[in-house]
Design a protein around this motif. Structure first.
Motif, mmCIF file in Angstrom:
data_model
loop_
_atom_site.group_PDB
_atom_site.id
_atom_site.type_symbol
_atom_site.label_atom_id
_atom_site.label_comp_id
_atom_site.label_asym_id
_atom_site.label_seq_id
_atom_site.Cartn_x
_atom_site.Cartn_y
_atom_site.Cartn_z
ATOM 1 N N ALA A 101 -5.564 5.020 -5.444
ATOM 2 C CA ALA A 101 -5.455 4.521 -4.014
ATOM 3 C C ALA A 101 -4.734 5.053 -3.239
ATOM 4 O O ALA A 101 -5.135 5.262 -2.036
ATOM 5 C CB ALA A 101 -5.328 2.955 -4.441
ATOM 6 N N ARG A 102 -3.469 5.542 -3.716
ATOM 7 C CA ARG A 102 -2.515 6.032 -2.962
ATOM 8 C C ARG A 102 -3.004 7.630 -2.319
ATOM 9 O O ARG A 102 -2.889 7.910 -1.350
ATOM 10 C CB ARG A 102 -1.020 6.358 -3.503
ATOM 11 C CG ARG A 102 -0.578 5.018 -3.842
ATOM 12 C CD ARG A 102 1.190 5.304 -4.406
ATOM 13 N NE ARG A 102 1.589 4.083 -4.365
ATOM 14 C CZ ARG A 102 1.999 3.330 -5.624
ATOM 15 N NH1 ARG A 102 1.355 3.754 -6.683
ATOM 16 N NH2 ARG A 102 2.699 2.375 -5.737
ATOM 17 N N ASP A 153 -3.781 2.708 -8.880
ATOM 18 C CA ASP A 153 -2.704 2.730 -7.729
ATOM 19 C C ASP A 153 -2.733 4.321 -7.277
ATOM 20 O O ASP A 153 -2.524 4.528 -6.099
ATOM 21 C CB ASP A 153 -1.293 2.364 -8.270
ATOM 22 C CG ASP A 153 -1.218 0.721 -8.394
ATOM 23 O OD1 ASP A 153 -2.113 0.031 -8.058
ATOM 24 O OD2 ASP A 153 -0.299 0.222 -9.071
ATOM 25 N N PRO A 158 -0.966 -0.466 -2.873
ATOM 26 C CA PRO A 158 -1.135 -1.589 -3.598
ATOM 27 C C PRO A 158 -0.461 -2.815 -2.951
ATOM 28 O O PRO A 158 0.781 -2.550 -2.442
ATOM 29 C CB PRO A 158 -0.524 -1.257 -4.905
ATOM 30 C CG PRO A 158 0.218 -0.081 -4.759
ATOM 31 C CD PRO A 158 -0.394 0.636 -3.793
ATOM 32 N N PHE A 191 -4.419 4.458 0.456
ATOM 33 C CA PHE A 191 -4.298 2.985 0.459
ATOM 34 C C PHE A 191 -3.053 2.603 -0.187
ATOM 35 O O PHE A 191 -2.159 3.576 -0.876
ATOM 36 C CB PHE A 191 -5.413 2.224 -0.244
ATOM 37 C CG PHE A 191 -6.806 2.784 0.178
ATOM 38 C CD1 PHE A 191 -6.982 2.903 1.635
ATOM 39 C CD2 PHE A 191 -7.807 3.003 -0.540
ATOM 40 C CE1 PHE A 191 -8.016 3.450 1.941
ATOM 41 C CE2 PHE A 191 -9.001 3.547 -0.245
ATOM 42 C CZ PHE A 191 -8.934 3.737 1.135
ATOM 43 N N THR A 196 -5.541 -1.340 3.435
ATOM 44 C CA THR A 196 -6.396 -0.211 3.762
ATOM 45 C C THR A 196 -6.300 -0.276 5.241
ATOM 46 O O THR A 196 -6.369 -1.214 5.907
ATOM 47 C CB THR A 196 -7.952 -0.184 3.193
ATOM 48 O OG1 THR A 196 -8.446 -1.490 4.016
ATOM 49 C CG2 THR A 196 -8.011 -0.233 1.894
ATOM 50 N N VAL A 216 -7.569 -5.963 3.383
ATOM 51 C CA VAL A 216 -7.422 -5.395 2.106
ATOM 52 C C VAL A 216 -8.784 -5.120 1.344
ATOM 53 O O VAL A 216 -9.825 -5.722 1.926
ATOM 54 C CB VAL A 216 -6.317 -6.303 1.410
ATOM 55 C CG1 VAL A 216 -4.830 -6.257 2.040
ATOM 56 C CG2 VAL A 216 -7.091 -7.753 1.352
ATOM 57 N N TYR A 236 -5.328 -3.798 -2.453
ATOM 58 C CA TYR A 236 -4.741 -2.540 -1.761
ATOM 59 C C TYR A 236 -5.201 -2.713 -0.236
ATOM 60 O O TYR A 236 -5.997 -3.315 0.264
ATOM 61 C CB TYR A 236 -5.434 -1.178 -2.105
ATOM 62 C CG TYR A 236 -5.430 -0.880 -3.639
ATOM 63 C CD1 TYR A 236 -4.225 -0.501 -4.061
ATOM 64 C CD2 TYR A 236 -6.476 -1.468 -4.389
ATOM 65 C CE1 TYR A 236 -4.321 -0.084 -5.472
ATOM 66 C CE2 TYR A 236 -6.243 -0.969 -5.979
ATOM 67 C CZ TYR A 236 -5.168 -0.440 -6.520
ATOM 68 O OH TYR A 236 -5.044 -0.282 -7.763
#
Length: 315
Positions: free
Chosen positions: A212-213, A209, A219, A217, A164, A193, A162
């Motif tokens: 993270a979103r 994913d 993918p 962040f 960042t 990342v 990801y």
């Protein structure tokens, strides 16, 4: 070899575990100490499979420490006459065979089916964990983390990366997902990342994913991941950086430090003893935590010694 003594260092098939060689003495000790018995039937000297089992499975420091701490280990040579052959017949085990591991309670009865026809560390780890759970004993946090490390080592984990805004905070954010095993800060095509290895039994790539979103962040597919010079940034600020650690331990400690989460359960008794040693920082470098634990562990034993508990000195 003394029949009632500890295995000598030259037997590569036995790894780094200090094995008793007297079966009945092992059962007596197990009853006295209320511990299960880890009974190894091994060919010594043995074939390449036997040697690999000793060197690949029975040399990992955390595996060796757990066995010494929670079991009474005894080795029976399946290609020797005399008392070894007698025990072999008692358990109806074949001679000149690949490694077999049986797990006995303090009463000498088998706790669960033996480990046979499988010669990898993950297989032994799963059996040991099952024995402890069946006996309603706690499975130490460091040993559970070792199991997650072994998933990665055996190609059973999944990997996602990801982008960042800050990969140091990204490491700690992504490490909080239950499926995350390791998090590493790095670069892909000049972007900061975080690469995550995760357990697919505890979460899928879409799960990661979405998580993270929600953290801000994104993918990323493709590109070549390059590890940053300072991975596990927060761990680097703690004296635990001087310890030999596995990758999963590194990631969990890196999360624990900034959030001030107690992390004693993430360390083995030996690691905890080293951390409390005032000579640790003078005896171990700042990059020790990043090194292969099989290399850094014996190096630190040479400097500070070990707490014992039936373990070898790795020397």
């Amino acid at each position: 070899m003394k029949k009632n003594g500890i295995s000598f260092l030259e037997h590569r098939e036995l790894g780094d575990v200090m094995w008793l060689r007297d079966h009945d003495r092992a059962l007596a000790l197990a009853a006295e100490q209320s511990k299960p018995v880890l009974l190894l039937f091994q060919e010594v000297p043995g074939c390449s499979t036997c040697v690999r089992f000793g060197q690949d499975v029975l040399t990992h420091p955390l595996m060796v420490e757990l066995i010494a701490d929670r079991f009474v280990p005894v080795a029976i040579f399946n290609n020797h006459p005399g008392s070894d052959a007698e025990i072999l017949r008692r358990y109806d085990e074949p001679s000149w065979n690949n490694p077999v591991v049986r797990f006995l309670g303090p009463d000498g009865k088998e706790v669960l089916p033996k480990l046979a026809d499988r010669y990898d560390a993950l297989g032994l780890h799963q059996k040991i964990t099952a024995v402890l759970e069946m006996r309603s004993e706690d499975v130490p946090g460091y040993f559970r983390l070792l199991g997650r490390d072994l998933l990665v080592a055996h190609g059973l984990s999944k990997c996602v990366t990801y982008t960042t805004p800050c990969f140091w905070s990204g490491e700690t954010s992504l490490a909080q997902h239950p499926a995350a095993i390791t998090t590493d800060a790095g670069w892909v095509d000049g972007e900061e990342v975080v690469q995550v290895h995760f357990d697919p039994r505890e979460g899928s790539s879409p799960d990661l994913d979405a998580y993270a979103r929600a953290e801000g962040f994104a993918p990323i597919d493709g590109g070549s991941f390059e590890l940053d010079r300072e991975p596990q940034f927060y761990l680097r600020k703690n004296s635990a950086r001087h310890l030999p650690l596995t990758p999963a331990q590194r990631s969990r400690l890196n999360l624990a430090v900034p959030y001030r989460i107690p992390f004693a359960e993430l360390l083995s008794p030996q690691q905890s003893a080293w951390l409390a040693d005032p000579q640790l920082q003078q005896s171990s470098g700042d990059e020790t935590y990043r090194q292969d634990i099989r290399v850094s562990w014996p190096s630190l034993v040479a400097q500070l010694g070990s707490i014992g508990k039936g373990m070898r000195s790795w020397m």
